[in-house]
Write an enzyme that holds these catalytic residues in place. Structure first.
Site, mmCIF file in Angstrom:
data_model
loop_
_atom_site.group_PDB
_atom_site.id
_atom_site.type_symbol
_atom_site.label_atom_id
_atom_site.label_comp_id
_atom_site.label_asym_id
_atom_site.label_seq_id
_atom_site.Cartn_x
_atom_site.Cartn_y
_atom_site.Cartn_z
ATOM 1 N N GLY A 183 39.012 39.554 50.830
ATOM 2 C CA GLY A 183 38.294 38.492 50.127
ATOM 3 C C GLY A 183 37.545 37.596 51.080
ATOM 4 O O GLY A 183 37.468 36.374 50.885
ATOM 5 N N TYR B 165 48.757 34.706 36.320
ATOM 6 C CA TYR B 165 48.403 34.284 37.669
ATOM 7 C C TYR B 165 49.638 33.795 38.422
ATOM 8 O O TYR B 165 49.872 34.172 39.581
ATOM 9 C CB TYR B 165 47.346 33.186 37.624
ATOM 10 C CG TYR B 165 46.928 32.700 38.994
ATOM 11 C CD1 TYR B 165 46.267 33.544 39.876
ATOM 12 C CD2 TYR B 165 47.218 31.400 39.424
ATOM 13 C CE1 TYR B 165 45.894 33.116 41.149
ATOM 14 C CE2 TYR B 165 46.842 30.967 40.680
ATOM 15 C CZ TYR B 165 46.186 31.818 41.536
ATOM 16 O OH TYR B 165 45.818 31.403 42.790
ATOM 17 N N SER C 40 50.461 30.402 46.310
ATOM 18 C CA SER C 40 49.726 29.322 45.652
ATOM 19 C C SER C 40 50.714 28.316 45.091
ATOM 20 O O SER C 40 51.882 28.634 44.816
ATOM 21 C CB SER C 40 48.872 29.898 44.511
ATOM 22 O OG SER C 40 48.386 28.886 43.653
ATOM 23 N N GLY D 12 34.711 31.366 50.014
ATOM 24 C CA GLY D 12 35.861 30.477 49.966
ATOM 25 C C GLY D 12 36.733 30.489 51.199
ATOM 26 O O GLY D 12 36.263 30.482 52.342
ATOM 27 N N GLY E 225 38.609 32.851 52.421
ATOM 28 C CA GLY E 225 38.491 34.044 53.259
ATOM 29 C C GLY E 225 37.320 33.978 54.203
ATOM 30 O O GLY E 225 37.420 34.365 55.373
#
Length: 314
Positions: free
Chosen positions: A21, A176, A150, A25, A27
């Protein structure tokens, strides 16, 4: 752990890092910093046009030319091809794998292999990639696997009987949260098994707190998401303005996990302030579910069964 800034990141000359990724953002920011510090960065992403753009961006400040790897974590054949390509590019030697990519609060969907989209992408794809790259990591120097969890993992649980929401109502926020607690469980179980096998590779987990990225719009729009309510009191539209930190700060936990000499296997790195929402990174306690060895064993076995990839370490 001391207060860290980008200036404290050691010289990365001679090290090869793969970031999933990496086209936007966290990454992209992680890739920019590591490349500027001398690392050879492998930019792994799904979209070729965005990947090429990220490659140009990272190249501008890189000490060593980065390289692009095509990777769709929602397609296990792509994961296998990406691992093989990374082995080819690096000559079979990788120093750091940063499992950064992810989908957040996505609508109901399935991966190419039929898994629930968020669990399949955020956890299964990364776990398979990690296992496939373990031989290359063993040939690396002070090698590390960094897996991003997260704040949304808080309150999440893996439904081992129904991880794909086939027998329960689909909820994008719950899916998620399940994927992100799975990331944390996997990171700690991986390190336990690496230690038991006598490996030098370590596994570290990290989370960016509440960071303003393009993923947050999905989080804010997830109806009833408990983490959103807890963090911003329901004022989701003002959340980024009120409490979110910038990507440069949000990437620091990943960067510390990937480079700091005093990081240990099994550590969990996240912001120190406001219950992990923002601030300078430090070692924080993993969630109880991640520390549960039975959860680790069950997730490890389930992941091997679903992906068809041989676990490494076994």
């Amino acid at each position: 752990m001391k207060t860290w800034t980008e200036a404290d990141i050691p010289d990365q000359t001679g090290r090869t890092v793969l970031v999933t990724g990496a086209n936007s953002g966290l990454g992209l920011q992680t890739s920019l910093v590591l490349a500027a510090k001398g690392a050879r960065v492998l930019i792994a992403c799904r979209n070729p046009e965005r990947g090429e753009q990220a490659l140009r961006t990272v190249s501008a400040g890189a000490a060593v030319a980065p390289e692009l790897i095509s990777l769709d974590l929602a397609d296990l054949s792509s994961v296998r091809a990406a691992a093989a390509r990374a082995e080819e590019i690096t000559g079979g030697k990788l120093d750091v794998l940063i499992n950064n990519a992810g989908l957040m609060a996505a609508p109901k969907g399935r991966t190419k292999d039929g898994f629930e989209l968020q669990f399949g992408t955020n956890h299964l794809g990364h776990a398979a990639l990690t296992w496939l790259l373990m031989p290359a990591l063993r040939r690396g120097t002070n090698a590390r696997v960094v897996t991003l969890s997260s704040l949304a993992a808080t309150g999440g649980r893996v439904d081992f009987a129904d991880p794909g929401f086939e027998h329960r109502r689909y909820n994008p926020a719950a899916a998620y949260s399940q994927s992100k607690i799975a990331n944390q469980i996997f990171a700690l179980e991986l390190d336990r098994r690496l230690r038991a096998a006598g490996d030098d590779v370590i596994s570290v987990a990290a989370h960016p707190g509440y960071t303003a990225t393009n993923l947050n719009s999905n989080m804010a729009n997830a109806q009833g998401h408990p983490v959103v309510r807890k963090l911003v009191g329901g004022v989701t539209f003002l959340g980024d303005l009120l409490i979110a930190q910038g990507v440069r700060t949000g990437a620091l936990p990943s960067l510390i996990a990937a480079t700091a000499p005093d990081v240990n296997g099994g550590d969990y790195i996240g912001p120190r302030l406001f219950r992990g929402i923002r601030g300078n990174p430090t070692v924080v306690p993993p969630l109880r579910a991640a520390l549960d060895r039975e959860n680790g064993r069950k997730l490890w076995d389930l992941t091997a069964k679903l992906t068809g990839v041989t676990p490494d370490p076994a």
